[in-house]
Design a protein around this motif. Structure first.
Motif, mmCIF file in Angstrom:
data_model
loop_
_atom_site.group_PDB
_atom_site.id
_atom_site.type_symbol
_atom_site.label_atom_id
_atom_site.label_comp_id
_atom_site.label_asym_id
_atom_site.label_seq_id
_atom_site.Cartn_x
_atom_site.Cartn_y
_atom_site.Cartn_z
ATOM 1 N N GLU A 1 0.788 -1.095 0.028
ATOM 2 C CA GLU A 1 0.109 -0.052 -0.064
ATOM 3 C C GLU A 1 0.854 1.193 -0.012
ATOM 4 O OE1 GLU A 1 -2.638 -0.081 3.055
ATOM 5 O OE2 GLU A 1 -3.766 -2.095 2.442
ATOM 6 N N TRP A 2 1.977 1.251 0.535
ATOM 7 C CA TRP A 2 2.882 2.333 0.771
ATOM 8 C C TRP A 2 4.175 1.869 0.251
ATOM 9 C CZ3 TRP A 2 1.958 7.236 2.833
ATOM 10 C CH2 TRP A 2 3.074 8.242 3.294
ATOM 11 N N LEU A 3 4.779 2.564 -0.915
ATOM 12 C CA LEU A 3 6.042 2.035 -1.131
ATOM 13 C C LEU A 3 7.111 3.538 -1.474
ATOM 14 C CD1 LEU A 3 8.182 -0.233 -2.141
ATOM 15 C CD2 LEU A 3 7.308 0.211 -4.529
ATOM 16 N N ASP A 4 7.825 3.579 -0.575
ATOM 17 C CA ASP A 4 8.757 4.875 -0.642
ATOM 18 C C ASP A 4 10.142 4.514 -1.060
ATOM 19 O OD1 ASP A 4 9.888 7.180 -0.327
ATOM 20 O OD2 ASP A 4 9.150 7.911 1.924
ATOM 21 N N LEU A 5 10.716 4.891 -2.243
ATOM 22 C CA LEU A 5 11.951 4.509 -2.567
ATOM 23 C C LEU A 5 12.759 5.799 -2.842
ATOM 24 C CD1 LEU A 5 11.125 1.541 -4.877
ATOM 25 C CD2 LEU A 5 11.939 1.491 -2.633
ATOM 26 N N ASP A 6 12.600 6.897 -1.950
ATOM 27 C CA ASP A 6 13.082 8.190 -1.974
ATOM 28 C C ASP A 6 14.665 8.292 -1.754
ATOM 29 O OD1 ASP A 6 13.818 10.882 -2.136
ATOM 30 O OD2 ASP A 6 12.408 11.620 -0.518
ATOM 31 N N GLY A 7 15.235 8.819 -2.828
ATOM 32 C CA GLY A 7 16.884 8.978 -2.576
ATOM 33 C C GLY A 7 17.420 7.970 -2.715
ATOM 34 N N ASN A 8 17.217 6.756 -3.252
ATOM 35 C CA ASN A 8 18.005 5.545 -3.359
ATOM 36 C C ASN A 8 19.060 5.271 -4.525
ATOM 37 O OD1 ASN A 8 17.038 3.543 -0.873
ATOM 38 N ND2 ASN A 8 15.097 4.974 -1.757
ATOM 39 N N SER A 9 19.176 6.438 -5.297
ATOM 40 C CA SER A 9 20.152 6.277 -6.658
ATOM 41 C C SER A 9 19.638 5.139 -7.292
ATOM 42 C CB SER A 9 21.476 6.290 -5.874
ATOM 43 O OG SER A 9 21.890 7.223 -5.355
ATOM 44 N N ILE A 10 18.449 5.013 -7.692
ATOM 45 C CA ILE A 10 17.944 3.867 -8.377
ATOM 46 C C ILE A 10 18.053 4.338 -9.868
ATOM 47 C CG2 ILE A 10 16.039 2.488 -9.223
ATOM 48 C CD1 ILE A 10 14.863 2.691 -6.190
#
Length: 488
Positions: A1-10
């Protein structure tokens, strides 16, 4: 429901399989190095029953990436779309070297190398400053030129500004004509790649409004400051010259200043919820609502108030001069109704002022016209304001009807009605001009009369051009169908 991938250099592309995750209602991919197109499958994600009530749509945060400009219309706008950040109308930071368009907030424009554009803008600003300084010097040092050459130049400038206002109405115009009209109105929004010059974290229009309003305020406040300093030092000649320069600058920037104020009002009404959106910030165990009010909400209202105060001030000065000429009562106006009072009562209003001082202060406002028409500058400003209000109404109607099913039909009817009213306003002032003949020379009155007629014709042709279909083939087919329906 909530996926936070902020600032992971992806890096790489966004997998389309994210759209198959059941109940995904918040996805943050900001501050990464993602490339490629935005998957069209993302809108399949829908909020689950456990999602907060305020989030009726899925939220996708794509800010600060290197994505390709595609699929934005399908994913982030329209019925059932997601609420997106980093893509229009929120911004364009999700894409490579792009900024939100100033003229269309639902699109992005490419911003690569802007050196040539910056040089062009700098040269135009320099030319404008030099031309303004030369014009001010001509008026101040050669007052005898007011009635002939300065007055003729002012006629052309005023009607060029009127044409630029008319071109900003929501009628259909050729692109070249829009560009010329925007230059005449000093509207930097229509310059090529203007969005790239004022782009950034803030809204491009906010940046533009702050820059333009600050520049106008600087030009208007400079002579006001000089006047007050001169009065403190008892240099009355310099104070009167500063008042003259202030009236000249105000007249030249009248259309640009008021159009900026009205455009900002329309922008604020349209984006009121987004501008004053509350962002919750946590400080310790407490949460605070932080509203980031753009700087334009401070500079533009100040500009509007100053423009109104100066308009009232100049109106009072002109009426006081007219009364002094007619009755010999030379008194400084304390309010715009000073000249409307009877001669007996007027003795108690305003301090006496030498006629030469008042004549010097209103030289540009009055000296360009014949002695029987000292108030004609006020009528010119009234004409400009009425046409500006009509252009503002067309913008507001366009914004308010954009979300209705009958938006196109409603707006077509309204813009034709507004154009008709604009023609009526032009014809009324044309008639007033024919009766007053306010200029000292016959060729000036003839030039003004011809320009009024050209303005009315300009509006009529614009209505005809708007009624034509955009597709020339469709026009040919409709003409052929009409020809076949005629009786033989």
């Amino acid at each position: 429901e909530w996926l936070d991938l902020d600032g992971n250099s992806i890096s790489g592309t966004i997998p389309s399989q994210l759209g198959d995750i059941s109940g995904l209602w918040y996805l943050s991919l900001r501050n990464n190095r993602l490339s490629g197109a935005i998957p069209a499958m993302l809108p399949r994600s829908r909020p689950s029953s456990s999602a907060p009530p305020a989030n009726s749509r899925p939220i996708f945060d794509l800010r600060n990436n290197q994505l390709a400009y595609s699929n934005v219309e399908y994913i982030c706008r329209g019925a059932g779309s997601a609420e997106c950040f980093g893509v229009p109308p929120d911004g364009c930071s999700a894409f490579v070297e792009m900024q939100l368009s100033l003229t269309d907030p639902n699109k992005c424009v490419v911003c690569d190398d802007q050196t040539a554009g910056l040089v062009l803008v700098g040269v135009c600003i320099l030319i404008g400053i030099v031309a303004l300084a030369a014009f001010v010097r001509l008026v101040v040092r050669h007052p005898a030129a007011l009635k002939r050459w300065v007055s003729t130049a002012a006629i052309l400038i005023n009607h060029a500004q009127t044409a630029s206002i008319i071109a900003s109405m929501r009628l259909e115009w050729p692109r070249s004509l829009v560009a010329i009209a925007s230059a005449l109105k000093l509207n930097m929004l229509m310059l090529p790649s203007a969005s790239c010059f004022v782009g950034g974290e803030d809204s491009p229009f906010d940046t533009y409004a702050v820059s333009a309003s600050s520049a106008i305020l600087l030009l208007l406040l400079a002579p006001i400051l000089v006047r007050h300093v001169a009065l403190c030092r008892r240099r009355l000649d310099i104070a009167d010259t500063a008042e003259l320069v202030l009236s000249l600058i105000y007249s030249l920037l009248f259309t640009f200043g008021w159009s900026l104020v009205l455009e900002f009002v329309a922008y604020a009404v349209d984006d009121f919820e987004r501008i004053f959106e509350c962002e919750v910030e946590s400080v310790g165990r407490t949460q605070h609502c932080v509203t980031g009010i753009p700087p334009a909400f401070f500079t533009v209202p100040v500009l509007g108030a100053l423009l109104l105060v100066l308009l009232i001030r100049f109106f009072g000065n002109v009426l006081a001069f007219k009364r002094g000429v007619n009755s010999g009562v030379w008194r400084r106006p304390t309010n715009p109704c000073f000249a409307c009072r009877s001669s007996e009562r007027s003795q108690s209003f305003g301090r006496p002022i030498p006629p030469r001082r008042l004549e010097r202060q209103v030289a540009y406002l009055v000296g360009r016209f014949a002695r029987h028409a000292p108030r004609w500058q006020i009528e010119i400003w009234l004409r400009q304001l009425l046409i500006l209000l009509l252009a503002y109404i067309s913008d507001v109607v366009f914004v308010t009807t954009d979300n209705f099913d009958t938006a196109e039909e409603t707006f077509d009817a309204v813009r034709y009605a507004i154009a008709t009213v604009a023609i009526a306003v032009t014809l009324v002032f044309w008639r007033l001009h024919r009766r007053a003949l306010p200029f000292a020379f016959r060729f000036q009155n003839a030039l003004e009369s011809c320009l009024y007629g050209a303005t009315a014709l300009f509006l009529t042709l614009a209505m005809v051009y708007t009624a034509l279909p955009a597709d020339p083939v469709a026009l040919r087919v409709s003409v052929e169908a009409s020809a076949r329906s005629l009786p033989v």
